[in-house]
Motif scaffolding. Sequence first.
Motif, short mmCIF file in Angstrom:
data_model
loop_
_atom_site.label_atom_id
_atom_site.label_comp_id
_atom_site.label_asym_id
_atom_site.label_seq_id
_atom_site.Cartn_x
_atom_site.Cartn_y
_atom_site.Cartn_z
N HIS A 130 9.14 -1.97 0.69
CA HIS A 130 8.06 -1.48 1.55
C HIS A 130 7.31 -0.41 0.76
O HIS A 130 7.88 0.64 0.47
N PRO A 131 6.07 -0.68 0.39
CA PRO A 131 5.32 0.31 -0.39
C PRO A 131 5.23 1.66 0.32
O PRO A 131 5.21 1.74 1.54
N ILE A 132 5.17 2.71 -0.47
CA ILE A 132 4.96 4.05 0.03
C ILE A 132 3.45 4.28 -0.02
O ILE A 132 2.82 4.08 -1.05
N ALA A 133 2.87 4.69 1.10
CA ALA A 133 1.42 4.82 1.13
C ALA A 133 1.01 6.07 1.89
O ALA A 133 1.69 6.52 2.81
N ASP A 134 -0.11 6.63 1.46
CA ASP A 134 -0.79 7.68 2.21
C ASP A 134 -2.27 7.34 2.21
O ASP A 134 -2.65 6.22 1.86
N SER A 135 -3.12 8.26 2.56
CA SER A 135 -4.54 7.94 2.68
C SER A 135 -5.22 7.66 1.34
O SER A 135 -6.28 7.04 1.30
N THR A 136 -4.61 8.07 0.23
CA THR A 136 -5.25 7.87 -1.08
C THR A 136 -4.46 7.03 -2.06
O THR A 136 -5.00 6.60 -3.07
#
Length: 87
Positions: free
Chosen positions: A15-21
């Motif tokens: 599961h990729p780690i993601a934030d707004s950027t």
Amino acid sequence: IKDIRIYQAVSKLSHPIADSTHDISKIAFYVLEVETKGGVIGQGYLLSFHYSPNAIEGALKDMKKFVLERPHRFRKITRSRVSILES
């Protein structure tokens, strides 16, 4: 220093780690192995994300060339035991 070897291991995230950027889908580890002329081998590790893999790999290759082309002096470092007394 006789040789420096650079290895890379990549781990894809389920599961990729993601934030707004950013979106991190894999994590890479670089392993640097340094071998002395006496046969002693040491390792160092560098955690790397996918932002600038070519820059990181290029810097490691440049560092290898820099180190192998120069003479080295080694110093023996000894550790002393320090005791802390509580009052």
